[in-house]
Structure formats: C-alpha cells, structure tokens
Design an enzyme around this catalytic site. Structure first.
Site, PDB file in Angstrom:
ATOM      1  N   ARG A 137       0.818  -1.222   0.000  1.00  0.00           N
ATOM      2  CA  ARG A 137       0.000   0.000   0.000  1.00  0.00           C
ATOM      3  C   ARG A 137       0.849   1.268   0.000  1.00  0.00           C
ATOM      4  NH1 ARG A 137      -3.643   3.061   3.962  1.00  0.00           N
ATOM      5  NH2 ARG A 137      -5.515   3.589   2.752  1.00  0.00           N
ATOM      6  N   ILE A 196      -7.320   7.182  -1.352  1.00  0.00           N
ATOM      7  CA  ILE A 196      -7.154   5.738  -1.405  1.00  0.00           C
ATOM      8  C   ILE A 196      -8.018   5.179  -0.286  1.00  0.00           C
ATOM      9  CG2 ILE A 196      -5.063   5.885   0.026  1.00  0.00           C
ATOM     10  CD1 ILE A 196      -4.065   3.337  -1.306  1.00  0.00           C
ATOM     11  N   SER A 197      -8.807   4.169  -0.593  1.00  0.00           N
ATOM     12  CA  SER A 197      -9.791   3.671   0.364  1.00  0.00           C
ATOM     13  C   SER A 197      -9.144   3.069   1.602  1.00  0.00           C
ATOM     14  CB  SER A 197     -10.694   2.620  -0.288  1.00  0.00           C
ATOM     15  OG  SER A 197     -11.488   3.177  -1.297  1.00  0.00           O
ATOM     16  N   GLN A 198      -9.903   3.074   2.683  1.00  0.00           N
ATOM     17  CA  GLN A 198      -9.503   2.419   3.921  1.00  0.00           C
ATOM     18  C   GLN A 198      -9.238   0.931   3.642  1.00  0.00           C
ATOM     19  OE1 GLN A 198     -12.672   2.368   6.725  1.00  0.00           O
ATOM     20  NE2 GLN A 198     -11.446   1.625   8.428  1.00  0.00           N
TER      21      GLN A 198
END
Length: 222
Positions: free
Chosen positions: A45, A71-73
């Site tokens: 990530r 950016i998503s959790q």
C-alpha cells in the site's frame, strides 16, 4: 520505497479483523478469507500513497491522493473484495481506478480487471504505478465510467467507487438487472452515512442478472 514495518502491517491486519467482526451484523461476515487477507498483506500500500503519507500507509484509514480523491480504507478494500467472491479468471469491471490499490488487490486474486478512471492525472499516475509494480491482468482506460466498457462486457463482477444513488452503469450485459436503490449500508458507530452518496458498492452476475451485494457508505469518524 522501503517495505512496510512488520509491526505496522500486523497492527493493520488486527484492525481489519476487528472491523470485520464489529460490522458482521451489516455484512454477514465475521471474518475474511485467507486469500483476501493474503492479498492485502502482499500488495504494498505504501506504493499507492504520496511520499509524504508513506508513514501512514498502513493505518486503517483513507488517505488523500490528490484531486479531491482518496485511497480507500484497507478494511473497506478487504471487505468489498471478500463480498465480490473473486475467483481466478473472473472478469471484473472497476469504476474509479483512483490510486490503483483496489485494482491490484483484485488482480492478486487472479481476476482480470478492467478499470476506468475519469480524472486523467490519476489515470496516468495509476498506469505508471501499475507498470512499475509489474501488475498483470489489469487494463486501464481514462473514461467516464457510467457507460461501462461495452467492448469488454459481460463482466462477472463490478466494483464502483464512488457510487451515487440513482445512477447505475449498463456495463455487465444489456439485460443485466440493476437495483434502483441500495438498501444495505455499513451503519455501525464508526460510520456516517446518508442515502444520496455511497463510498463504494459491489455487484456480481448470477443467473443472468447483475445482483447488488453491498454498499458501504460514509467515512470513518475520527
């Protein structure tokens, strides 16, 4: 860029497990599969966030990637991936490439991912990032996503981020059923939500229809 701190990665996986258990009443899942957890652990990530946020890459929260997007959790990425029930060889349409993080997680499970991004700068950055990482089975296009990718239809599954209530792409096949509204929400105390805009939704084809699975709405409270 250096790899993740083992302690940070361990804390992230613990947080994802805790959120999965806490939201089981809404999702029907009390734990995630080893394959999905393995993909989350394997996809770096830190490569998908700006350099200035690298130290926070393994926090269980969304992070800004520019142009008003995030950016998503990681929990949301893991949850949506699990709910899509990805199988090797699946053809998946992703509306909203963003950083490309969700894209690579899906590809790591053996899916062929066709991803659309409307913001050219994000699309270009994602394409360069995925090429640098050697991502395979990924196809990117800069385009408005609501028309889908007709030349590649039908798809086995679709993930949409963000999804707006009342709007739905005709992108699996011409006769795919699509819900007019989403009735399932992630509603535990960590989330703020409304019925107008959802952060992410997922759908899977079955029995000649594209069936709504789940929509997760809102952002984690601080």
């Amino acid at each position: 860029m250096a790899g993740p701190d083992p302690g940070a990665l361990k804390r992230l996986m613990t947080a994802i497990a805790e959120d999965t258990y806490r939201t089981a009443g809404e999702t029907g899942l009390s734990e995630l599969s080893p394959s999905v957890l393995g993909a989350i652990m394997d996809v770096p990530r830190q490569e998908f966030v700006p350099d200035g946020d690298a130290a926070s890459a393994f926090d269980n929260r969304p992070l800004p990637i520019g142009h008003g997007q995030t950016i998503s959790q990681p929990f949301v990425v893991a949850l949506m991936t699990e709910l899509l029930d990805i199988r090797p060889g699946d053809k998946v349409l992703e509306l909203g490439t963003g950083s490309g993080y969700q894209t690579v997680v899906l590809a790591a499970l053996g899916a062929s991912v066709y991803s659309l991004e409307i913001i050219p700068q994000l699309a270009d950055a994602a394409a360069k990032r995925l090429a640098r990482l050697g991502a395979s089975n990924v196809h990117l296009q800069t385009a408005q996503g609501w028309d889908g990718w007709p030349s590649q239809a039908p798809f086995d599954a679709i993930i949409v981020s963000p999804i707006e209530a009342g709007r739905a792409p005709d992108c699996a096949h011409r006769r795919a059923g699509w819900p007019s509204s989403a009735d399932a929400y992630c509603q535990n105390r960590r989330w703020r939500h409304n019925r107008r805009a959802h952060s992410v939704g997922c759908f899977r084809a079955a029995g000649g229809r594209l069936n709504f699975i789940f929509a997760c709405a809102g952002t984690p409270n601080a």
